[in-house]
Design a protein around this motif. Structure first.
Motif, PDB file in Angstrom:
ATOM      1  N   SER A  50       0.829  -1.213   0.000  1.00 51.72           N
ATOM      2  CA  SER A  50       0.000   0.000   0.000  1.00 51.72           C
ATOM      3  C   SER A  50       0.857   1.254   0.000  1.00 51.72           C
ATOM      4  N   GLN A  90      -7.730   0.374  -0.749  1.00 52.09           N
ATOM      5  CA  GLN A  90      -7.978  -0.895  -0.055  1.00 52.09           C
ATOM      6  C   GLN A  90      -9.312  -0.862   0.713  1.00 52.09           C
ATOM      7  N   ASP A 164      -5.688  -1.731  -4.985  1.00 49.73           N
ATOM      8  CA  ASP A 164      -4.982  -2.194  -3.787  1.00 49.73           C
ATOM      9  C   ASP A 164      -5.812  -3.278  -3.110  1.00 49.73           C
ATOM     10  N   GLU A 165      -5.363  -4.506  -3.191  1.00 54.07           N
ATOM     11  CA  GLU A 165      -6.050  -5.660  -2.603  1.00 54.07           C
ATOM     12  C   GLU A 165      -7.529  -5.684  -2.962  1.00 54.07           C
TER      13      GLU A 165
END
Ligand code: ADP
Ligand code: MG
Length: 309
Positions: A50, A90, A164-165
């Motif tokens: 991140s 995220q 992000d994820e």
């Protein structure tokens, strides 16, 4: 043509100013992400994924090093660099009282996209939310919300989409839907960068993978080459009878006894097949009660990749 993203000696130290020890989150990272690719940044929690994404997004300041996005240096040309990427963060965060249509229009306004150039409905169609354009965001399912965030990151038509994820804590059905959306966008020419701590996800989606651990890039290669390097598999046999030593027929394999009735054999999938192992077991005259295989997990991969042989 330059890379989609190129970073050199990128370094990040979070300074807690006396409230704790400094955290060296990224350590002189060199990475080049080709245009048109689906690039995976793979690593366990706390690896620095991140931090890397947030520096590119302009949300976190780097400590040193250089970063270039779509040909624009983030220090010399921050505005152009920033409009070249769309970032799906995220965490899910929404103002639940807007409709998806309103939310995208608002975002387009923030990026100064003129009304005549907005493609709000088209974007909603791409993420399969056209039917929900005028629903309240709070009524959308978790999967729809994720796709809405993808749409939001795309309103200014950036050539690079960073996720992000995207599938952390998401069920398997939803994960598949997101993979489809990501693949679809890539087919339309968008360069995709995603972070994940699932090897399977990186394996299925990405054409290149960088593995990051403790702020270091420990490997960066095409998915095919990388998987070939981590192709060790362990097969465990529970034997019907005690075994005192490794039989001759098995000596060409990497094997060891753990206890008298448990035989472990390591193979490289590229150089030996499970079938060959089974044939050798049979010709050694061993009677097998049970057999299981151990899959390579991320920890094993780091060990394999950082081992100095
Ligand atoms: P990942 O996304 O791979 O899980 P992060 O980039 O979030 O990793 O974090 C990398 C390291 O930096 C972790 O040890 C984390 O605790 C630390 N870290 C992240 N953000 C901050 C912050 N704002 N202040 C201090 N330390 C941070
Ligand atoms: Mg993270």
């Amino acid at each position: 043509m330059s890379a989609a993203i190129k970073v050199e000696k990128l370094d990040k130290i979070y300074s807690l100013g006396g409230k704790g020890p400094d955290k060296h989150a990224l350590k002189a990272i060199d990475l080049e992400i080709p245009r048109g690719s689906i690039f995976g940044l793979l690593g366990p929690n706390g690896a620095g994924k991140s931090t890397f994404i947030n520096i590119l997004a302009g949300l976190v300041n780097k400590t040193s090093g250089k970063a270039n996005i779509w040909g624009f240096d983030i220090d010399e040309n921050p505005r152009n660099a920033r409009v070249s990427i769309g970032v799906v963060p995220q965490e899910l965060y929404f103002d639940a009282f807007f409709t998806p249509f309103e939310m995208l229009e608002l975002q387009a306004g923030l990026y100064g996209v003129p009304k005549s150039e907005r493609r709000t409905l088209e974007i909603l169609e791409t993420v399969q939310l056209a039917d929900e354009a005028n629903s309240y965001t709070r009524t959308l399912s978790g999967g729809m919300k994720r796709r809405l965030l993808v749409a939001k990151a795309m309103v200014h038509s950036p050539p690079i989409l960073v996720l992000d994820e995207p599938t952390a804590g998401v069920d398997i059905e939803l994960r598949r839907q997101l993979w489809e959306t990501i693949q679809d966008l890539n087919n339309r020419g968008v360069t995709i960068v995603l972070t994940t701590h699932y090897l399977e996800e990186a394996e299925r989606l990405c054409d290149r993978i960088a593995i990051i651990n403790h702020g270091h890039v420990v490997a960066c290669d095409s998915t095919k080459n990388l998987l070939a390097r981590i192709d060790e598999k362990e097969i465990l046999f529970d034997l019907a009878h005690d075994l005192e030593e490794i039989p001759e027929a098995l000596k060409s394999f990497h094997c060891h006894l753990s206890g008298k009735r448990r035989l472990a054999i390591q193979i490289n999938k590229s150089s030996a097949s499970v079938g060959e192992v089974l044939a050798a077991i049979s010709s050694a005259g061993l009677e097998v009660h049970d057999l299981f295989t151990k899959d390579t997990d991320l920890e094993d991969i780091f060990l394999q990749l950082t081992r100095s042989d």
